[in-house]
Design an enzyme around this catalytic site. Structure first.
Site, PDB file in Angstrom:
ATOM      1  N   GLU A   1       0.735  -1.001   0.144  1.00  0.00           N
ATOM      2  CA  GLU A   1       0.088  -0.051  -0.218  1.00  0.00           C
ATOM      3  C   GLU A   1       0.807   1.265  -0.007  1.00  0.00           C
ATOM      4  O   GLU A   1       0.533   2.200  -0.646  1.00  0.00           O
ATOM      5  CB  GLU A   1      -0.702  -0.025   1.114  1.00  0.00           C
TER       6      GLU A   1
ATOM      7  N   GLY B   1      -5.582   6.508  10.310  1.00  0.00           N
ATOM      8  CA  GLY B   1      -6.151   6.531  11.455  1.00  0.00           C
ATOM      9  C   GLY B   1      -5.496   5.510  12.463  1.00  0.00           C
ATOM     10  O   GLY B   1      -5.410   5.635  13.678  1.00  0.00           O
ATOM     11  N   ALA B   2      -5.031   4.437  11.953  1.00  0.00           N
ATOM     12  CA  ALA B   2      -4.558   3.401  12.726  1.00  0.00           C
ATOM     13  C   ALA B   2      -2.892   3.094  12.622  1.00  0.00           C
ATOM     14  O   ALA B   2      -2.509   2.581  13.518  1.00  0.00           O
ATOM     15  CB  ALA B   2      -5.120   1.853  12.464  1.00  0.00           C
ATOM     16  N   SER B   3      -2.489   3.554  11.635  1.00  0.00           N
ATOM     17  CA  SER B   3      -0.930   3.424  11.324  1.00  0.00           C
ATOM     18  C   SER B   3      -0.483   4.606  10.453  1.00  0.00           C
ATOM     19  O   SER B   3      -1.289   5.221   9.851  1.00  0.00           O
ATOM     20  CB  SER B   3      -0.986   2.151  10.690  1.00  0.00           C
ATOM     21  N   THR B   4       0.767   4.958  10.293  1.00  0.00           N
ATOM     22  CA  THR B   4       1.307   5.837   9.725  1.00  0.00           C
ATOM     23  C   THR B   4       2.407   4.801   8.909  1.00  0.00           C
ATOM     24  O   THR B   4       3.311   3.973   9.365  1.00  0.00           O
ATOM     25  CB  THR B   4       2.147   6.866  10.351  1.00  0.00           C
ATOM     26  N   GLN B   5       2.684   5.173   7.547  1.00  0.00           N
ATOM     27  CA  GLN B   5       3.777   4.721   6.599  1.00  0.00           C
ATOM     28  C   GLN B   5       4.634   5.789   6.117  1.00  0.00           C
ATOM     29  O   GLN B   5       4.348   6.886   5.733  1.00  0.00           O
ATOM     30  CB  GLN B   5       3.017   4.196   5.192  1.00  0.00           C
TER      31      GLN B   5
END
Length: 577
Positions: free
Chosen positions: A272, A305-309
């Site tokens: 993603e 909302g739940a993670s950062t990449q």
């Protein structure tokens, strides 16, 4: 080496037949950008509860390996200082005063115009209808691609029309048009009913064969793929694979398009981020087969909302002893005939909503820990919304009922009340949560003990693009792209100073900013987390410029286009029926 499309790991090719599709269409509303959040949160919480213990997730959440006692001790000692000494308006750090103002105006558009793109961008190429269009040898002037984003609450079809007018072999196509269609519910709502799951996509596919869809003569050569995300991951292996197999069979047998190998699958989180990297760098003309391309690709920092990449292409000096350490963070990409070695990591638990929960949990632990010395010990399990807990990251006297769910403790709800302590007070809480000083088994580490080459050394010249929540929270307040880390620090300090502060004069006449700030007592928390993530976590220097946006020339900066480009750049063939 990863090439596109990857070899199938799902099923063997199936025989193909056709049935006539019902061509009636339904207008569907767009899905909200936060639709997948609750299921993503469930995934994050599953990781915290030990269900996913792979090395690549080591250190992915601020509360990992912290017992309630340890958290209480850390939070108590830090927050005690905050509540005792942090009740001022909160100034900036390193000379960035809270009273600074700005005359910048909120951007009217969330996109980069064609005129601002470099000549190497494929969006600068003529269209297929132009007399100047010269396709590469053996390439049609116009092609199409179908990409279905199978989210947790609904499915979205991106119908892309590409033109190929750069005669350079392997040149990236220009995106001429994008049709976007949605349907609800998502595939994961059909657990145990795979045939119904597949048929839920019928309204989307009807658009693909409708009047504004793919021309009939082009359908057999048009690739289609389905990339599932959070919802199907939660179903478990058996049920999710049943649905995916049926979707692939249904698409192959009932529709005239080419289902690419490994085209119906649950998308890996690392893909993603890389697909989003492809989207931006291709639109900006920073990757492709041309020797005239700029030497530096762009990095992306995507905040969900739940993670950062984070995804970027590090450059190591030939004389430097440092090299990219092996591991799951390495992504070998073969795209448009060029090899790219990328660093990528998805920090599970560090999305904006998870960051909020982590900060609230820390504040609540401190509240409970401090209650005993005061002679009125509070029992965690007895907390209710009647408990009004002071929170330095919220505006003064503004309140909000929040859910607390730290590992090892019963989930409860309380009322958080803002103290108005300001930026510095909030920053100290957030920096505990970011865990910059966590044990680093393989230096250098960004935060939470996760290995990452230092951006200042291996990515000093490339552009940094901040996406999703970064844009949604920052742009409406008048900070234009690109902005420096120091200007974001000033903005954060100004906002955290509170509604009655003179610093809020910067929002005078900015209706968008005032609307954005209304009824959001946690805005100080949000901005402080974003600033800390960029400056402390990723170590971006104060004057490092950051670009942000939703679109480039009207094209959404998400993963779908990158996945479609990777698909059409692969070795595709037309189906023979």
């Amino acid at each position: 080496m990863v090439s596109f499309p990857p070899k199938s790991a799902l099923t063997t090719p199936l025989p193909t037949t056709h049935t006539n599709a019902n061509l009636s269409s339904t207008h569907l509303d767009s899905l909200d950008q936060e639709d997948d959040f609750e299921l993503e949160m469930s995934l994050a919480n599953s990781a915290l509860n030990g269900r996913r213990n792979s090395d690549k997730e080591r250190g992915s959440h601020p509360f990992r390996a912290l017992t309630p006692k340890r958290v209480a001790l850390i939070a108590g000692s830090v927050l005690l200082l905050i509540f005792w000494f942090g009740k001022g308006t909160g100034g900036g750090r390193d000379g960035y005063a809270a009273g600074s103002t700005s005359t910048e105006i909120a951007p009217k558009e969330a996109e980069v115009a064609v005129s601002k793109l470099p000549p190497s961008s494929p969006q600068k190429q003529p269209g297929a209808s132009s007399k100047k269009c010269t396709p590469p040898p053996g390439q049609k002037a116009t092609t199409y691609a179908l990409m279905i984003d199978a989210g947790s609450t609904g499915s979205r079809l991106h119908l892309y029309t590409f033109s190929h007018c750069d005669p350079t072999p392997g040149a990236l196509p220009k995106l001429e048009d994008e049709g976007f269609y949605t349907t609800k519910p998502g595939l994961s709502s059909y657990a145990g009913r795979p045939k119904e799951a597949a048929k839920s996509l019928r309204s989307l596919m009807q658009h693909a064969v409708g009047a504004k869809g793919v021309p009939e003569k082009e359908r057999s050569c048009t690739p289609v793929a389905v990339k599932a995300t959070a919802g199907l991951r939660l179903l478990g292996e058996r049920e999710s694979q049943e649905i995916l197999r049926e979707v692939e069979r249904w698409l192959t047998e009932e529709w005239p398009f080419t289902v690419v190998e490994d085209g119906v699958t649950i998308m890996d989180g690392r893909d993603e981020g890389v697909y989003a990297w492809i989207t931006i760098n291709s639109l900006l003309g920073l990757i492709g087969p041309s020797d005239a391309l700029p030497s530096n690709s762009a990095a992306i920092m995507d905040l969900g909302g739940a993670s950062t990449q984070i995804v970027f292409e590090p450059t190591f000096s030939p004389k430097s002893p440092s090299k990219l350490a092996p591991g799951d963070h390495v992504y070998d990409l073969d795209f448009a005939g060029q090899d790219h070695v990328l660093y990528q990591h998805s920090h599970l638990g560090y999305g904006l909503m998870q960051a909020r929960r982590a900060v609230h949990n820390l504040v609540a632990f401190s509240y409970v820990w401090q209650s005993a010395p005061k002679g009125k010990p509070v029992v965690w399990e007895d907390l209710t919304t009647k408990d009004r807990i002071p929170n330095p990251c919220m505006f003064k006297d503004e309140s909000k009922i929040v859910s607390l769910d730290p590992p090892g403790r019963e989930a409860v709800q309380v009322t958080m009340v803002g103290t108005g302590a300001g930026f510095e007070a909030c920053r100290r809480v957030v920096e505990v949560m970011i865990a910059k000083d966590a044990a680093c088994e393989e230096p250098p580490c960004a935060f939470a003990g996760v290995y990452q080459p230092q951006l200042g050394e291996v990515f000093s010249a490339g552009k940094v693009w901040a996406l999703s929540y970064f844009y949604d929270r920052i742009a409406p307040l008048g900070l234009t792209s690109p902005f420096s880390i120091s200007s974001l620090r000033t903005l954060t300090s100004n906002v955290c100073a509170g509604r009655s502060s003179p610093t809020w004069s910067r929002f005078k006449g900015n209706a968008e900013a005032k609307h954005e700030l209304d009824d959001r007592p946690e805005y100080c928390l949000d901005l402080t987390f974003m600033l800390s993530l960029l400056s402390l976590g990723y170590e971006l220097e104060e004057e490092r410029m950051v670009w942000m946006g939703k679109q480039v020339n009207g094209v959404e900066l998400g993963w779908a286009l990158g996945a479609a480009l990777a698909m059409v750049q692969g070795h595709l063939s037309c189906r023979a029926d």
